[in-house]
Design a protein around this motif. Sequence first.
Motif, short mmCIF file in Angstrom:
data_model
loop_
_atom_site.label_atom_id
_atom_site.label_comp_id
_atom_site.label_asym_id
_atom_site.label_seq_id
_atom_site.Cartn_x
_atom_site.Cartn_y
_atom_site.Cartn_z
N SER A 151 42.71 33.23 46.56
CA SER A 151 44.30 32.67 46.11
C SER A 151 44.58 33.77 44.89
CB SER A 151 44.53 31.27 45.80
OG SER A 151 44.11 30.76 46.47
N VAL A 152 46.55 34.09 45.79
CA VAL A 152 46.57 35.13 44.50
C VAL A 152 48.39 34.66 44.62
CG1 VAL A 152 47.86 37.29 44.67
CG2 VAL A 152 45.51 36.95 45.85
N ALA A 153 49.18 34.55 43.05
CA ALA A 153 50.36 33.98 43.31
C ALA A 153 50.55 35.03 42.79
CB ALA A 153 50.33 33.27 42.41
N GLY A 154 51.97 35.49 42.78
CA GLY A 154 53.04 35.95 42.49
C GLY A 154 54.51 35.81 42.23
N LEU A 155 55.00 35.81 40.99
CA LEU A 155 56.47 35.21 40.46
C LEU A 155 57.28 36.48 40.39
CD1 LEU A 155 57.97 32.47 39.59
CD2 LEU A 155 56.71 33.89 37.75
N HIS A 156 58.78 36.70 41.66
CA HIS A 156 59.64 37.73 41.18
C HIS A 156 60.49 37.30 41.31
CE1 HIS A 156 57.45 40.74 44.34
NE2 HIS A 156 56.57 39.40 44.54
N ASP A 157 61.71 37.97 41.10
CA ASP A 157 63.24 37.42 39.70
C ASP A 157 63.40 36.87 41.55
OD1 ASP A 157 65.59 37.18 38.74
OD2 ASP A 157 66.13 39.46 39.15
N GLY A 158 63.41 35.25 41.72
CA GLY A 158 64.52 34.64 42.84
C GLY A 158 63.58 33.63 43.73
N TRP A 159 62.26 34.49 43.90
CA TRP A 159 61.09 34.44 44.69
C TRP A 159 59.71 34.91 44.25
CZ3 TRP A 159 62.72 39.52 45.09
CH2 TRP A 159 61.95 40.58 45.61
N THR A 160 59.38 33.84 45.18
CA THR A 160 57.27 33.47 44.77
C THR A 160 56.77 34.21 45.92
OG1 THR A 160 57.20 30.88 45.29
CG2 THR A 160 57.80 32.00 43.49
N VAL A 161 55.85 35.02 46.00
CA VAL A 161 54.64 35.16 47.54
C VAL A 161 53.69 34.70 46.51
CG1 VAL A 161 53.22 36.80 48.29
CG2 VAL A 161 56.30 37.03 47.20
N THR A 162 53.21 33.89 47.83
CA THR A 162 51.45 33.03 47.48
C THR A 162 50.98 33.35 48.66
OG1 THR A 162 52.31 30.91 48.05
CG2 THR A 162 52.72 31.57 46.13
N ILE A 163 49.26 34.11 48.56
CA ILE A 163 48.46 33.98 49.70
C ILE A 163 47.26 33.50 49.04
CG2 ILE A 163 46.83 35.83 50.47
CD1 ILE A 163 49.39 38.15 48.87
N SER A 164 46.41 33.30 50.22
CA SER A 164 45.51 32.68 50.60
C SER A 164 44.82 33.24 51.35
CB SER A 164 45.02 31.28 50.75
OG SER A 164 46.08 30.56 51.97
N SER A 165 43.29 33.78 51.26
CA SER A 165 42.41 34.10 52.09
C SER A 165 41.34 33.95 52.21
CB SER A 165 42.05 35.58 51.84
OG SER A 165 41.49 36.64 52.78
N HIS A 166 40.56 33.50 53.04
CA HIS A 166 39.17 32.85 53.56
C HIS A 166 38.43 33.02 54.70
CE1 HIS A 166 41.82 30.32 56.06
NE2 HIS A 166 41.24 30.68 57.28
N GLY A 167 37.52 33.09 55.30
CA GLY A 167 36.61 33.54 55.70
C GLY A 167 35.27 34.28 54.99
#
Length: 275
Positions: free
Chosen positions: A190-206
């Motif tokens: 998983s990756v989490a990113g905190l932007h100025d006003g929004w967030t981006v979250t990523i998960s990867s499996h396989g």
Amino acid sequence: MTPRPAGPRRTSRARRRGEGSAGRGPGPVAAVRGSGPVRTGPDGASRRGWSAAIATLTLTVALTACGGGAGPADRSDDERPTAEATTPRALAAAVIDHVGRPASAAAPLFRRDGVPSGALGVEVAFPDDRGISTHVRVVVSRRTEAFERFTCNSRATRFATGCEESSPGGVRTALSWEAGYPEEDPGSLSVAGLHDGWTVTISSHGPFFEEELGDERALADRLVDLAADPAVGFRTSASYVEAGAAIGDDVWLDYYGQGNGYPPPPELKDPGATG
């Protein structure tokens, strides 16, 4: 096309901890129109073994940075990271660009998939020569106070095998992963990113994730760059919009689970159903 049912599911590490199934990934892997089903593991089953805590984080937190997207101030207006409103196809194009491999399937995600109201999400599958598809799920959502203090020492990453914090381009990011068990659970990232006003979250499996990431280190680094890309948000660059429009009909799906007998989400018929 004859639908191919998903294979048997393995018990995830999170389930063995008694966390239940809340926050799991999408339904069975979608079949790619015109090219057969996407395979997600040696047994053809979808790999969704991330913990409930990590998956919840993946749907609600995001980071911002300058890895891989349009960014310098001297670019033309059309190439600004916020030149265009982001579409699911444009978001999928950003994922494909950062992962650097051809995709076998890509689709938007909906409330049924666990995406919060008002958020934007996609899932993209990337096959490789091992016969296993790497799935990357990306969700862009509004920034909330709940994630202001997110760190590798927080409750959200308490079950992680490893966790690394970084601030590419001045954006706080956290990469965490759970190592897999051979022949039982491939693990997740998983990756989490905190932007100025929004967030981006990523998960990867396989793929199989080792204690020190091993062969998947390159993928992890690319996903950190993806989370930090300023064009991965509610607004994006014209180049991602153009690349998204060029994704072929043999890859783009109306929803994830298409071809496996899953009914379409209500949002496809009624846009107001997103809540």
